[in-house]
Scaffold this active site. Structure first.
Site, short mmCIF file in Angstrom:
data_model
loop_
_atom_site.label_atom_id
_atom_site.label_comp_id
_atom_site.label_asym_id
_atom_site.label_seq_id
_atom_site.Cartn_x
_atom_site.Cartn_y
_atom_site.Cartn_z
N PHE A 129 11.21 21.47 21.95
CA PHE A 129 9.94 22.01 22.43
C PHE A 129 10.22 23.32 23.17
O PHE A 129 11.13 23.39 24.00
CB PHE A 129 9.25 21.01 23.35
N ASP A 210 16.02 15.39 26.99
CA ASP A 210 14.57 15.46 27.19
C ASP A 210 13.97 14.23 26.51
O ASP A 210 14.02 14.10 25.29
CB ASP A 210 14.03 16.75 26.58
N TYR A 235 2.86 11.54 30.54
CA TYR A 235 1.46 11.50 30.07
C TYR A 235 1.33 11.23 28.59
O TYR A 235 0.20 11.20 28.07
CB TYR A 235 0.73 12.80 30.43
N LYS A 236 2.42 10.99 27.90
CA LYS A 236 2.35 10.69 26.47
C LYS A 236 2.32 9.17 26.29
O LYS A 236 1.31 8.53 26.56
CB LYS A 236 3.50 11.35 25.73
N ARG A 385 0.59 15.32 13.06
CA ARG A 385 1.23 14.18 13.72
C ARG A 385 0.20 13.08 13.94
O ARG A 385 -0.89 13.34 14.46
CB ARG A 385 1.84 14.57 15.06
#
Length: 425
Positions: A129, A210, A235-236, A385
């Site tokens: 990312f 990560d 938050y995922k 996704r």
């Protein structure tokens, strides 16, 4: 029961689902199928309640909320770290809920990147990312190095995945630090963190991961693998809410090392309010905190992590694999005429919590899916996704999503949209 493409088969799978009761714990919008939990997880009733509880402690205690109430704020980050530790295979003292993904990465690079002699480079990968690469670049620049020369990026052979042997080959004697994703954010590929850590340490290189797209979706054994450090957002898959407080892990073998970026909440708690000019750092992962905890941004995690403790990561992972296996089966059976490519690893041990479809009309297709109340995630330039999340998505959700995709393609309803992303994709 033989696998087939009927909705009855999906409903039978839902009847057998050991996690189905948790679906009622989440705020699911009527007639909406949410497939974007790997970008932002949904709000649960327990997360809402823990937020309200912490808000109430502010209302009733004022500044005394730091030491009073059901969850005193002064120790709240440590409490959340303890609750999170089983998800990554760590001890409670090694985990801290603090900062954000990128600020925690800055802290960890500042702490563990120690260029010396010819060892000056940081090894990363071109599929990570971008925020991670921006942070690494800025840290190199702060040390006086040109990021174009000193950030060493492992190349992808196919644009979607990485080969472990390519990463290991890049672990040369000019590398001082390695930072890699646990799961690639586009394709959902799980990297072999155990093998990569072993290879790095054989070459006397520190390595960190990560975990943004793996925590809450994939079990980890960071202590067993002997990873040096890790960082992530909450938050995922952990459903902590937009901009939720992040997390970090520091292997206890590094305890006692001073953090690269000091701040008063990294102090030994017994000494913090001495307010001495000279800092006395904590002796565990809490030393890597910088500023005052964002209590209201951390509060929803308490309720969410309660559910993870109850459900268990092995059960969550088992259902996640079944959901994504089922989705790939339906894509192959129902969408074979419409030029979709499944670009995520098909082997369950190499696949994270989402399916990654590539199509030249991806941006348009995502907009059409939203019109039909399916929430996907578009990734530039041509990726879709779809993340069926174990705690709140059903097998029938997966079935309906693929049927809606088939209808969109058959009727070509996507063509009324421009094939480009919105400002936020």
């Amino acid at each position: 029961m033989a696998r087939d493409i009927t909705v009855d088969y999906a409903k039978e799978l839902d009847k057998q689902d050991r996690l189905r009761k948790y679906r009622d714990e989440f705020y699911l919008q009527q007639d909406v199928i949410y497939m974007d939990g790997n970008s932002l997880g949904l709000l649960s009733k327990r997360a809402e309640q823990s937020l309200l509880l912490l808000l109430d402690s502010w209302k009733n205690h004022g500044i005394d909320g730091w030491t009073q109430g059901e969850h005193p704020w002064f120790y709240f980050s440590e409490k959340l770290g303890e609750m999170c530790a089983p998800l990554i295979g760590a001890e409670k003292e090694e985990v801290m809920m603090t900062g954000s993904t990128t600020t925690n990465l800055h802290q960890l690079v500042a702490s563990f990147y120690k260029p010396e002699g010819t060892r000056t480079k940081i090894l990363a990968d071109e599929l990570n990312f971008p925020s991670d690469l921006y942070a690494i670049s800025s840290q190199l620049a702060l040390h006086g190095y040109d990021p174009d020369e000193h950030m060493k990026l492992v190349k992808s052979r196919d644009g979607n995945t990485l080969h472990d042997e390519d990463i290991i080959e890049a672990m040369t004697d000019d590398v001082a630090l390695i930072i890699l994703p646990g799961v690639l954010y586009r394709s959902g590929q799980i990297l072999n963190m155990e093998a990569l850590t072993k290879a790095a340490h054989e070459r006397n290189i520190l390595i960190g991961f990560d975990l943004c797209h793996s925590i809450g979706a994939v079990p980890h054994k960071l202590d067993e693998w002997d990873a040096d450090f890790a960082f992530w957002c909450n938050y995922k898959h952990l459903n902590g809410g937009p901009g939720a407080t992040g997390g970090l892990y520091v292997n206890r073998k590094h305890f006692g090392q001073k953090p690269g970026l000091a701040g008063w909440f990294g102090s030994n708690k017994e000494k913090q309010f001495d307010l001495s000019i000279k800092m006395t750092p904590a002796t565990d992962a809490s030393a890597y905190q910088i500023g005052t905890p964002n209590i209201l941004s951390a509060a929803p995690l308490y309720g969410s992590l309660e559910m993870f403790a109850e459900a268990g990561m092995d059960t969550i992972r088992d259902k996640s694999i079944k959901l994504t296996d089922y989705m790939m089966f339906l894509v192959e059976q129902e969408l074979s005429d419409y030029q979709f490519t499944i670009a995520n690893p098909t082997e369950s041990e190499r696949r994270g919590g989402h399916v990654y479809l590539v199509h030249e009309e991806a941006a348009r297709i995502c907009k059409a899916l939203k019109e039909y109340h399916v929430i996907p995630d578009f990734r530039t330039p041509n990726g879709i996704r779809l993340a069926p999340v174990a705690l709140y998505n059903s097998f029938e959700d997966v079935w309906k999503t693929v049927q809606i995709l088939k209808s969109i393609m058959k009727e070509e309803s996507y063509k009324k949209y421009e094939n480009k992303r919105d400002v936020v994709a």
